[in-house]
Design an enzyme around this catalytic site. Structure first.
Site: not given
Lengths: 270, 270
Positions: B52, B54, B112, B209
Protein backbone atom coordinates in the site's frame (compact mmCIF):
# COMPACT_ATOMS: atom_id res chain seq x y z
CA UNK A 1 20.81 51.43 -8.90
CA UNK A 2 23.41 50.26 -11.36
CA UNK A 3 22.25 47.58 -13.76
CA UNK A 4 24.68 44.69 -14.15
CA UNK A 5 24.91 41.89 -16.74
CA UNK A 6 24.34 38.41 -15.32
CA UNK A 7 24.78 34.95 -16.70
CA UNK A 8 23.34 31.78 -15.22
CA UNK A 9 23.02 28.06 -15.84
CA UNK A 10 19.42 26.94 -15.64
CA UNK A 11 17.92 23.43 -15.44
CA UNK A 12 14.28 22.60 -15.97
CA UNK A 13 11.73 19.90 -16.45
CA UNK A 14 10.01 21.21 -19.55
CA UNK A 15 6.96 18.94 -19.37
CA UNK A 16 4.56 21.63 -18.17
CA UNK A 17 5.89 24.48 -20.32
CA UNK A 18 5.19 25.78 -23.82
CA UNK A 19 8.93 25.99 -24.44
CA UNK A 20 11.66 28.41 -23.46
CA UNK A 21 10.52 31.46 -25.35
CA UNK A 22 7.63 33.66 -24.16
CA UNK A 23 4.40 32.86 -26.04
CA UNK A 24 1.09 34.66 -26.33
CA UNK A 25 -0.45 32.00 -24.09
CA UNK A 26 0.72 29.40 -21.63
CA UNK A 27 3.64 29.19 -19.22
CA UNK A 28 7.20 29.38 -20.59
CA UNK A 29 10.64 29.09 -19.01
CA UNK A 30 11.61 32.60 -20.10
CA UNK A 31 8.32 33.94 -18.73
CA UNK A 32 8.84 32.33 -15.33
CA UNK A 33 12.43 33.60 -15.13
CA UNK A 34 11.43 37.14 -16.09
CA UNK A 35 8.56 37.16 -13.60
CA UNK A 36 10.84 35.98 -10.79
CA UNK A 37 13.49 38.57 -11.68
CA UNK A 38 10.95 41.37 -11.83
CA UNK A 39 9.59 40.36 -8.44
CA UNK A 40 13.09 40.32 -6.94
CA UNK A 41 14.50 43.48 -8.55
CA UNK A 42 11.36 45.57 -8.95
CA UNK A 43 12.29 46.23 -12.58
CA UNK A 44 11.19 44.56 -15.82
CA UNK A 45 13.95 42.19 -16.98
CA UNK A 46 14.38 40.62 -20.41
CA UNK A 47 16.05 37.18 -20.35
CA UNK A 48 18.07 35.78 -23.27
CA UNK A 49 18.55 32.02 -23.59
CA UNK A 50 21.29 30.15 -25.46
CA UNK A 51 18.80 27.62 -26.82
CA UNK A 52 15.12 28.16 -27.57
CA UNK A 53 13.94 24.77 -26.41
CA UNK A 54 10.52 23.67 -27.71
CA UNK A 55 7.43 22.82 -25.67
CA UNK A 56 8.14 19.81 -23.44
CA UNK A 57 11.92 19.85 -23.97
CA UNK A 58 14.11 19.74 -20.85
CA UNK A 59 17.43 21.35 -19.92
CA UNK A 60 20.19 20.73 -17.47
CA UNK A 61 22.62 23.26 -18.97
CA UNK A 62 20.60 26.09 -20.50
CA UNK A 63 22.55 29.36 -20.25
CA UNK A 64 20.76 32.66 -19.85
CA UNK A 65 21.88 36.27 -19.69
CA UNK A 66 20.07 39.38 -18.53
CA UNK A 67 20.63 42.94 -17.34
CA UNK A 68 19.23 43.58 -13.89
CA UNK A 69 19.73 45.88 -10.92
CA UNK A 70 20.79 43.84 -7.87
CA UNK A 71 22.79 45.26 -5.00
CA UNK A 72 23.62 41.98 -3.24
CA UNK A 73 25.90 39.07 -4.09
CA UNK A 74 25.43 36.57 -6.92
CA UNK A 75 24.94 33.81 -4.31
CA UNK A 76 22.06 35.82 -2.83
CA UNK A 77 20.53 36.28 -6.28
CA UNK A 78 20.80 32.52 -6.93
CA UNK A 79 19.12 31.67 -3.62
CA UNK A 80 16.41 34.30 -4.09
CA UNK A 81 15.63 33.09 -7.61
CA UNK A 82 15.39 29.46 -6.51
CA UNK A 83 13.07 30.44 -3.69
CA UNK A 84 10.85 32.34 -6.16
CA UNK A 85 10.83 30.05 -9.23
CA UNK A 86 8.49 27.06 -9.61
CA UNK A 87 10.02 23.77 -8.39
CA UNK A 88 10.57 22.46 -11.93
CA UNK A 89 12.95 25.32 -12.81
CA UNK A 90 16.26 25.72 -10.97
CA UNK A 91 19.09 28.23 -11.28
CA UNK A 92 22.22 26.12 -10.82
CA UNK A 93 24.84 28.89 -10.81
CA UNK A 94 24.89 32.58 -11.47
CA UNK A 95 27.54 35.25 -11.81
CA UNK A 96 28.30 38.61 -13.30
CA UNK A 97 29.23 38.64 -16.99
CA UNK A 98 31.10 41.07 -19.21
CA UNK A 99 28.98 43.85 -20.68
CA UNK A 100 29.26 42.29 -24.14
CA UNK A 101 28.08 38.82 -23.08
CA UNK A 102 24.87 37.53 -24.68
CA UNK A 103 23.74 33.97 -23.87
CA UNK A 104 22.65 33.32 -27.44
CA UNK A 105 25.02 35.32 -29.64
CA UNK A 106 28.16 34.61 -27.60
CA UNK A 107 27.58 30.82 -27.57
CA UNK A 108 30.03 28.79 -29.64
CA UNK A 109 28.20 25.47 -29.52
CA UNK A 110 25.24 23.66 -28.02
CA UNK A 111 25.09 20.02 -26.94
CA UNK A 112 21.70 18.33 -26.98
CA UNK A 113 21.02 14.86 -25.59
CA UNK A 114 18.13 12.60 -26.58
CA UNK A 115 17.15 9.59 -24.45
CA UNK A 116 15.36 6.50 -25.76
CA UNK A 117 14.29 3.37 -23.93
CA UNK A 118 13.47 0.13 -25.71
CA UNK A 119 11.09 -2.22 -23.97
CA UNK A 120 8.08 -4.40 -24.63
CA UNK A 121 6.52 -2.55 -21.70
CA UNK A 122 5.72 1.09 -21.15
CA UNK A 123 7.53 2.35 -18.04
CA UNK A 124 6.03 5.48 -16.43
CA UNK A 125 9.19 6.26 -14.44
CA UNK A 126 11.22 6.51 -17.63
CA UNK A 127 8.85 8.06 -20.11
CA UNK A 128 8.83 11.56 -18.70
CA UNK A 129 12.44 11.94 -19.86
CA UNK A 130 12.85 9.25 -22.53
CA UNK A 131 11.05 8.24 -25.71
CA UNK A 132 9.70 4.70 -25.76
CA UNK A 133 10.37 2.31 -28.64
CA UNK A 134 9.47 -1.38 -28.70
CA UNK A 135 12.65 -2.97 -30.08
CA UNK A 136 16.34 -2.52 -29.19
CA UNK A 137 18.22 -0.09 -31.47
CA UNK A 138 20.92 -1.26 -33.91
CA UNK A 139 23.46 1.30 -32.66
CA UNK A 140 26.12 0.55 -35.28
CA UNK A 141 23.71 1.31 -38.13
CA UNK A 142 22.37 4.38 -36.33
CA UNK A 143 25.87 5.69 -35.81
CA UNK A 144 26.72 5.05 -39.47
CA UNK A 145 23.70 7.21 -40.37
CA UNK A 146 24.56 9.88 -37.78
CA UNK A 147 28.09 10.19 -39.18
CA UNK A 148 26.69 11.63 -42.43
CA UNK A 149 25.45 14.62 -40.44
CA UNK A 150 28.83 15.61 -38.99
CA UNK A 151 30.47 18.65 -40.60
CA UNK A 152 29.19 21.81 -42.25
CA UNK A 153 25.97 21.12 -44.15
CA UNK A 154 22.76 22.75 -45.25
CA UNK A 155 20.26 21.22 -42.80
CA UNK A 156 17.14 22.62 -44.53
CA UNK A 157 15.54 19.14 -44.49
CA UNK A 158 15.70 19.05 -40.70
CA UNK A 159 14.50 22.44 -39.55
CA UNK A 160 13.58 26.06 -40.03
CA UNK A 161 15.99 28.95 -39.42
CA UNK A 162 15.18 32.03 -37.37
CA UNK A 163 14.20 35.05 -39.50
CA UNK A 164 17.19 36.37 -41.42
CA UNK A 165 19.38 33.28 -41.00
CA UNK A 166 20.29 30.57 -43.48
CA UNK A 167 20.04 26.81 -42.89
CA UNK A 168 23.78 25.98 -42.84
CA UNK A 169 25.06 24.63 -39.52
CA UNK A 170 28.23 22.87 -38.35
CA UNK A 171 27.67 19.61 -36.49
CA UNK A 172 30.77 18.81 -34.42
CA UNK A 173 29.69 15.34 -33.35
CA UNK A 174 26.63 13.10 -33.37
CA UNK A 175 26.38 9.59 -31.99
CA UNK A 176 24.53 7.02 -29.93
CA UNK A 177 25.59 5.12 -26.83
CA UNK A 178 23.97 2.45 -24.70
CA UNK A 179 23.64 3.49 -21.05
CA UNK A 180 24.63 1.10 -18.28
CA UNK A 181 21.91 -1.40 -17.37
CA UNK A 182 21.72 -0.53 -13.68
CA UNK A 183 20.67 3.05 -14.07
CA UNK A 184 18.72 5.69 -12.33
CA UNK A 185 14.99 5.87 -12.85
CA UNK A 186 13.62 2.44 -12.25
CA UNK A 187 14.66 0.47 -15.29
CA UNK A 188 14.29 -3.29 -14.98
CA UNK A 189 17.22 -5.24 -16.39
CA UNK A 190 15.56 -6.19 -19.64
CA UNK A 191 15.14 -2.54 -20.65
CA UNK A 192 17.63 -0.99 -23.07
CA UNK A 193 18.51 2.65 -22.52
CA UNK A 194 20.19 4.82 -25.13
CA UNK A 195 21.62 8.31 -25.25
CA UNK A 196 22.08 10.27 -28.47
CA UNK A 197 24.44 13.25 -28.23
CA UNK A 198 24.68 15.93 -30.90
CA UNK A 199 26.79 19.06 -30.69
CA UNK A 200 26.69 21.87 -33.26
CA UNK A 201 27.54 25.55 -33.50
CA UNK A 202 23.77 26.15 -33.54
CA UNK A 203 20.56 24.32 -34.41
CA UNK A 204 17.58 25.09 -36.60
CA UNK A 205 14.11 25.03 -35.07
CA UNK A 206 13.10 21.37 -34.53
CA UNK A 207 16.40 20.11 -35.97
CA UNK A 208 17.42 17.66 -33.24
CA UNK A 209 13.98 16.06 -33.05
CA UNK A 210 13.77 15.67 -36.86
CA UNK A 211 17.27 14.16 -36.92
CA UNK A 212 16.35 11.73 -34.15
CA UNK A 213 13.10 11.01 -36.00
CA UNK A 214 15.08 10.02 -39.10
CA UNK A 215 17.58 7.95 -37.11
CA UNK A 216 14.75 6.07 -35.37
CA UNK A 217 13.40 5.22 -38.84
CA UNK A 218 16.81 3.65 -39.44
CA UNK A 219 16.43 1.87 -36.11
CA UNK A 220 13.04 0.50 -37.17
CA UNK A 221 14.52 -0.71 -40.46
CA UNK A 222 12.34 1.60 -42.56
CA UNK A 223 15.34 3.67 -43.72
CA UNK A 224 18.96 2.74 -44.37
CA UNK A 225 21.89 4.86 -43.25
CA UNK A 226 22.36 6.12 -46.82
CA UNK A 227 18.76 7.33 -46.89
CA UNK A 228 19.65 9.77 -44.11
CA UNK A 229 22.49 11.10 -46.28
CA UNK A 230 20.00 11.49 -49.15
CA UNK A 231 17.55 13.33 -46.88
CA UNK A 232 20.33 15.73 -45.89
CA UNK A 233 21.29 16.35 -49.52
CA UNK A 234 17.66 16.96 -50.52
CA UNK A 235 17.52 20.19 -48.45
CA UNK A 236 13.75 19.83 -48.44
CA UNK A 237 11.81 19.92 -45.18
CA UNK A 238 8.77 18.34 -46.85
CA UNK A 239 10.80 15.10 -46.99
CA UNK A 240 11.56 15.14 -43.24
CA UNK A 241 10.60 12.22 -41.03
CA UNK A 242 8.18 13.00 -38.17
CA UNK A 243 10.11 14.65 -35.34
CA UNK A 244 10.83 12.45 -32.30
CA UNK A 245 8.74 13.42 -29.23
CA UNK A 246 9.89 16.34 -27.09
CA UNK A 247 10.06 14.34 -23.84
CA UNK A 248 13.35 12.64 -24.79
CA UNK A 249 15.21 15.86 -25.57
CA UNK A 250 17.41 17.82 -23.17
CA UNK A 251 19.67 20.84 -23.69
CA UNK A 252 22.75 19.47 -21.97
CA UNK A 253 25.50 22.06 -22.28
CA UNK A 254 26.42 25.33 -23.98
CA UNK A 255 30.01 26.24 -24.73
CA UNK A 256 31.50 29.74 -24.87
CA UNK A 257 34.89 30.99 -26.00
CA UNK A 258 37.78 31.64 -23.64
CA UNK A 259 37.19 35.38 -23.75
CA UNK A 260 33.54 34.94 -22.87
CA UNK A 261 34.13 32.75 -19.89
CA UNK A 262 34.00 35.39 -17.21
CA UNK A 263 35.25 34.94 -13.67
CA UNK A 264 33.75 31.48 -13.10
CA UNK A 265 35.62 29.30 -15.56
CA UNK A 266 33.17 26.45 -15.76
CA UNK A 267 30.04 28.45 -16.58
CA UNK A 268 28.08 26.60 -19.21
CA UNK A 269 30.61 23.80 -19.19
CA UNK A 270 29.53 21.40 -16.48
CA UNK B 1 -19.39 -15.04 -17.90
CA UNK B 2 -16.92 -16.89 -15.75
CA UNK B 3 -14.90 -14.73 -13.40
CA UNK B 4 -11.18 -15.53 -13.36
CA UNK B 5 -8.40 -14.53 -10.96
CA UNK B 6 -5.72 -12.31 -12.48
CA UNK B 7 -2.37 -11.13 -11.32
CA UNK B 8 -0.39 -8.28 -12.82
CA UNK B 9 2.79 -6.26 -12.37
CA UNK B 10 2.05 -2.55 -12.31
CA UNK B 11 4.42 0.44 -12.55
CA UNK B 12 3.46 4.00 -11.75
CA UNK B 13 4.68 7.50 -11.18
CA UNK B 14 2.97 8.21 -7.87
CA UNK B 15 3.51 11.99 -7.91
CA UNK B 16 -0.08 12.88 -8.75
CA UNK B 17 -1.78 10.23 -6.56
CA UNK B 18 -2.93 10.03 -2.97
CA UNK B 19 -1.29 6.62 -2.68
CA UNK B 20 -2.22 3.12 -3.77
CA UNK B 21 -5.30 2.57 -1.63
CA UNK B 22 -8.66 4.14 -2.44
CA UNK B 23 -9.31 7.25 -0.33
CA UNK B 24 -12.43 9.26 0.35
CA UNK B 25 -11.02 12.00 -1.87
CA UNK B 26 -8.39 12.36 -4.55
CA UNK B 27 -7.06 10.02 -7.23
CA UNK B 28 -5.41 6.75 -6.18
CA UNK B 29 -3.68 3.94 -8.06
CA UNK B 30 -6.22 1.36 -6.89
CA UNK B 31 -9.05 3.68 -7.88
CA UNK B 32 -7.69 4.18 -11.40
CA UNK B 33 -7.13 0.44 -11.85
CA UNK B 34 -10.63 -0.40 -10.62
CA UNK B 35 -12.20 2.24 -12.83
CA UNK B 36 -10.34 0.95 -15.90
CA UNK B 37 -11.30 -2.65 -15.13
CA UNK B 38 -14.94 -1.76 -14.63
CA UNK B 39 -14.97 0.11 -17.91
CA UNK B 40 -13.44 -2.88 -19.73
CA UNK B 41 -15.40 -5.69 -18.10
CA UNK B 42 -18.68 -3.94 -17.32
CA UNK B 43 -18.52 -5.28 -13.75
CA UNK B 44 -17.29 -3.70 -10.51
CA UNK B 45 -13.80 -5.06 -9.72
CA UNK B 46 -11.92 -4.91 -6.42
CA UNK B 47 -8.11 -4.72 -6.83
CA UNK B 48 -5.69 -5.99 -4.15
CA UNK B 49 -2.12 -4.62 -4.07
CA UNK B 50 0.98 -6.25 -2.56
CA UNK B 51 2.14 -2.93 -1.12
CA UNK B 52 0.00 0.00 0.00
CA UNK B 53 2.30 2.71 -1.22
CA UNK B 54 1.77 6.16 0.31
CA UNK B 55 0.90 9.38 -1.49
CA UNK B 56 3.68 10.31 -3.91
CA UNK B 57 5.46 6.96 -3.73
CA UNK B 58 6.32 5.25 -7.03
CA UNK B 59 6.39 1.62 -8.16
CA UNK B 60 8.02 -0.37 -10.87
CA UNK B 61 7.08 -3.78 -9.47
CA UNK B 62 3.78 -3.44 -7.62
CA UNK B 63 1.82 -6.69 -7.88
CA UNK B 64 -1.98 -6.67 -7.96
CA UNK B 65 -4.63 -9.37 -8.02
CA UNK B 66 -8.31 -9.19 -8.87
CA UNK B 67 -11.26 -11.30 -9.91
CA UNK B 68 -12.81 -10.18 -13.19
CA UNK B 69 -14.83 -11.55 -16.06
CA UNK B 70 -12.81 -11.33 -19.29
CA UNK B 71 -13.37 -13.59 -22.25
CA UNK B 72 -10.24 -12.68 -24.24
CA UNK B 73 -6.53 -13.36 -23.76
CA UNK B 74 -4.32 -11.92 -21.02
CA UNK B 75 -2.36 -10.04 -23.71
CA UNK B 76 -5.59 -8.39 -24.82
CA UNK B 77 -6.42 -7.45 -21.24
CA UNK B 78 -2.94 -5.93 -20.79
CA UNK B 79 -3.27 -3.88 -23.98
CA UNK B 80 -6.81 -2.77 -23.14
CA UNK B 81 -5.82 -1.71 -19.63
CA UNK B 82 -2.84 0.28 -20.88
CA UNK B 83 -5.04 2.01 -23.44
CA UNK B 84 -7.55 2.92 -20.70
CA UNK B 85 -5.28 3.85 -17.77
CA UNK B 86 -3.71 7.31 -17.33
CA UNK B 87 -0.22 7.60 -18.83
CA UNK B 88 1.49 7.54 -15.43
CA UNK B 89 0.19 4.04 -14.62
CA UNK B 90 1.23 1.05 -16.73
CA UNK B 91 0.40 -2.64 -16.54
CA UNK B 92 3.67 -4.35 -17.38
CA UNK B 93 2.49 -7.97 -17.49
CA UNK B 94 -0.69 -9.79 -16.67
CA UNK B 95 -1.75 -13.42 -16.44
CA UNK B 96 -4.20 -15.78 -14.83
CA UNK B 97 -3.47 -16.80 -11.25
CA UNK B 98 -4.52 -19.71 -9.09
CA UNK B 99 -7.83 -19.25 -7.32
CA UNK B 100 -6.04 -18.95 -3.97
CA UNK B 101 -3.64 -16.20 -5.09
CA UNK B 102 -3.88 -12.86 -3.28
CA UNK B 103 -1.37 -10.12 -4.15
CA UNK B 104 -1.00 -9.06 -0.53
CA UNK B 105 -1.45 -12.21 1.54
CA UNK B 106 0.48 -14.51 -0.80
CA UNK B 107 3.54 -12.21 -0.98
CA UNK B 108 6.65 -13.50 0.76
CA UNK B 109 8.68 -10.30 0.64
CA UNK B 110 8.74 -6.76 -0.70
CA UNK B 111 11.77 -4.85 -1.93
CA UNK B 112 11.66 -1.06 -1.67
CA UNK B 113 14.27 1.27 -3.16
CA UNK B 114 14.99 4.83 -2.05
CA UNK B 115 16.98 7.25 -4.23
CA UNK B 116 18.94 10.22 -2.93
CA UNK B 117 21.03 12.76 -4.81
CA UNK B 118 23.63 14.93 -3.14
CA UNK B 119 24.42 18.23 -4.79
CA UNK B 120 24.99 21.88 -4.01
CA UNK B 121 22.36 22.52 -6.68
CA UNK B 122 18.74 21.52 -6.94
CA UNK B 123 18.22 19.48 -10.13
CA UNK B 124 14.63 19.39 -11.44
CA UNK B 125 15.26 16.35 -13.66
CA UNK B 126 16.27 14.29 -10.64
CA UNK B 127 14.00 15.50 -7.90
CA UNK B 128 10.81 13.92 -9.13
CA UNK B 129 12.28 10.50 -8.25
CA UNK B 130 15.07 11.29 -5.77
CA UNK B 131 15.38 13.18 -2.51
CA UNK B 132 17.85 16.06 -2.51
CA UNK B 133 20.52 16.45 0.16
CA UNK B 134 23.33 18.99 0.12
CA UNK B 135 26.34 16.89 1.12
CA UNK B 136 27.63 13.49 -0.05
CA UNK B 137 26.58 10.56 2.15
CA UNK B 138 29.10 8.61 4.30
CA UNK B 139 27.95 5.23 2.95
CA UNK B 140 30.07 3.13 5.28
CA UNK B 141 28.51 4.72 8.36
CA UNK B 142 25.02 4.52 6.85
CA UNK B 143 25.49 0.84 6.09
CA UNK B 144 26.76 0.20 9.61
CA UNK B 145 23.52 1.76 10.89
CA UNK B 146 21.37 -0.13 8.38
CA UNK B 147 22.89 -3.45 9.48
CA UNK B 148 21.24 -3.08 12.91
CA UNK B 149 17.85 -3.32 11.18
CA UNK B 150 18.45 -6.67 9.50
CA UNK B 151 16.71 -9.63 11.11
CA UNK B 152 13.47 -10.11 13.04
CA UNK B 153 12.71 -7.06 15.16
CA UNK B 154 9.84 -5.08 16.61
CA UNK B 155 9.80 -2.02 14.32
CA UNK B 156 7.26 -0.05 16.38
CA UNK B 157 9.55 3.02 16.30
CA UNK B 158 9.38 3.12 12.53
CA UNK B 159 5.73 2.65 11.67
CA UNK B 160 2.18 1.66 12.41
CA UNK B 161 0.70 -1.77 11.74
CA UNK B 162 -2.56 -2.43 9.92
CA UNK B 163 -5.48 -3.12 12.27
CA UNK B 164 -5.06 -6.47 13.99
CA UNK B 165 -1.36 -6.92 13.21
CA UNK B 166 1.67 -6.55 15.45
CA UNK B 167 4.81 -4.51 14.70
CA UNK B 168 7.29 -7.38 14.28
CA UNK B 169 8.79 -7.69 10.81
CA UNK B 170 11.74 -9.56 9.28
CA UNK B 171 14.17 -7.41 7.31
CA UNK B 172 16.16 -9.65 4.94
CA UNK B 173 18.61 -6.99 3.79
CA UNK B 174 19.14 -3.23 3.98
CA UNK B 175 21.98 -1.26 2.44
CA UNK B 176 23.18 1.70 0.43
CA UNK B 177 25.08 1.84 -2.84
CA UNK B 178 26.47 4.66 -4.94
CA UNK B 179 25.10 4.66 -8.48
CA UNK B 180 27.43 5.08 -11.45
CA UNK B 181 28.27 8.69 -12.21
CA UNK B 182 27.06 8.68 -15.81
CA UNK B 183 23.45 7.88 -15.13
CA UNK B 184 20.06 8.43 -16.57
CA UNK B 185 18.22 11.59 -15.72
CA UNK B 186 20.56 14.45 -16.43
CA UNK B 187 23.03 14.32 -13.59
CA UNK B 188 26.15 16.44 -14.03
CA UNK B 189 29.35 14.71 -12.97
CA UNK B 190 29.66 16.44 -9.63
CA UNK B 191 26.34 15.01 -8.45
CA UNK B 192 26.36 11.95 -6.18
CA UNK B 193 23.54 9.47 -6.60
CA UNK B 194 22.66 6.82 -4.05
CA UNK B 195 20.28 3.89 -3.90
CA UNK B 196 19.06 2.36 -0.63
CA UNK B 197 17.53 -1.12 -0.93
CA UNK B 198 15.52 -2.73 1.82
CA UNK B 199 13.74 -6.07 1.59
CA UNK B 200 11.45 -7.46 4.29
CA UNK B 201 8.64 -9.96 4.65
CA UNK B 202 6.34 -6.96 5.05
CA UNK B 203 6.51 -3.32 6.11
CA UNK B 204 4.62 -1.19 8.58
CA UNK B 205 2.91 1.97 7.38
CA UNK B 206 5.60 4.63 6.73
CA UNK B 207 8.38 2.26 7.82
CA UNK B 208 10.77 2.68 4.89
CA UNK B 209 10.53 6.45 4.93
CA UNK B 210 11.11 6.63 8.72
CA UNK B 211 14.09 4.27 8.39
CA UNK B 212 15.54 6.39 5.59
CA UNK B 213 14.82 9.49 7.67
CA UNK B 214 16.88 8.06 10.53
CA UNK B 215 19.71 6.95 8.22
CA UNK B 216 19.88 10.42 6.66
CA UNK B 217 20.29 11.83 10.18
CA UNK B 218 23.32 9.56 10.40
CA UNK B 219 24.41 10.94 7.02
CA UNK B 220 24.11 14.49 8.30
CA UNK B 221 26.15 13.59 11.41
CA UNK B 222 23.28 14.31 13.81
CA UNK B 223 22.99 10.62 14.78
CA UNK B 224 25.56 7.86 15.06
CA UNK B 225 24.98 4.32 13.80
CA UNK B 226 24.40 3.11 17.38
CA UNK B 227 21.65 5.70 17.82
CA UNK B 228 19.70 3.89 15.12
CA UNK B 229 20.05 0.65 17.09
CA UNK B 230 18.78 2.49 20.17
CA UNK B 231 15.82 3.89 18.23
CA UNK B 232 14.94 0.36 17.11
CA UNK B 233 15.16 -0.97 20.66
CA UNK B 234 12.99 1.85 22.02
CA UNK B 235 9.90 0.53 20.14
CA UNK B 236 8.44 4.03 20.44
CA UNK B 237 7.16 5.87 17.38
CA UNK B 238 7.26 9.20 19.24
CA UNK B 239 11.07 8.97 19.02
CA UNK B 240 11.08 8.48 15.23
CA UNK B 241 13.00 10.83 12.96
CA UNK B 242 10.93 12.75 10.39
CA UNK B 243 10.16 10.42 7.47
CA UNK B 244 12.14 10.99 4.28
CA UNK B 245 10.07 12.53 1.45
CA UNK B 246 7.85 10.24 -0.62
CA UNK B 247 9.40 11.22 -3.98
CA UNK B 248 12.52 9.09 -3.41
CA UNK B 249 10.66 5.88 -2.63
CA UNK B 250 9.77 3.16 -5.12
CA UNK B 251 8.22 -0.30 -4.64
CA UNK B 252 10.73 -2.25 -6.68
CA UNK B 253 9.80 -5.91 -6.50
CA UNK B 254 7.50 -8.37 -4.72
CA UNK B 255 8.46 -12.01 -4.24
CA UNK B 256 6.10 -14.97 -4.07
CA UNK B 257 6.71 -18.61 -3.19
CA UNK B 258 7.27 -21.33 -5.77
CA UNK B 259 3.73 -22.58 -5.42
CA UNK B 260 2.31 -19.11 -6.00
CA UNK B 261 4.26 -18.45 -9.09
CA UNK B 262 1.66 -19.48 -11.61
CA UNK B 263 2.27 -20.17 -15.27
CA UNK B 264 4.57 -17.21 -15.92
CA UNK B 265 7.59 -17.89 -13.76
CA UNK B 266 8.94 -14.40 -13.52
CA UNK B 267 5.82 -12.68 -12.30
CA UNK B 268 6.74 -10.26 -9.58
CA UNK B 269 10.38 -11.13 -9.94
CA UNK B 270 11.79 -8.86 -12.64
Amino acid sequence: METRIWRAIVAYDGTEYRGFQVQAEGPTIQGELERALERLTGAPVRVQGAGRTDAGVHAIGQVISFAAPWRHSSEDLCRALNATLPRDIAVRRIGEAEATFHARYSAQSRLYVYHVYASQERLPLLERYAHHVAAPLPLEELNRAAAFLVGEHDFATFGQPPVGENTVRVVHRAGWNALPAQVWGGAPEEVHLYRFEIEANAFLRGMVRRIVGALLEVGAGRLGAEDVAALLEACDISQACPPAPACGLCLWQVRYGQGERGPQERYGEE
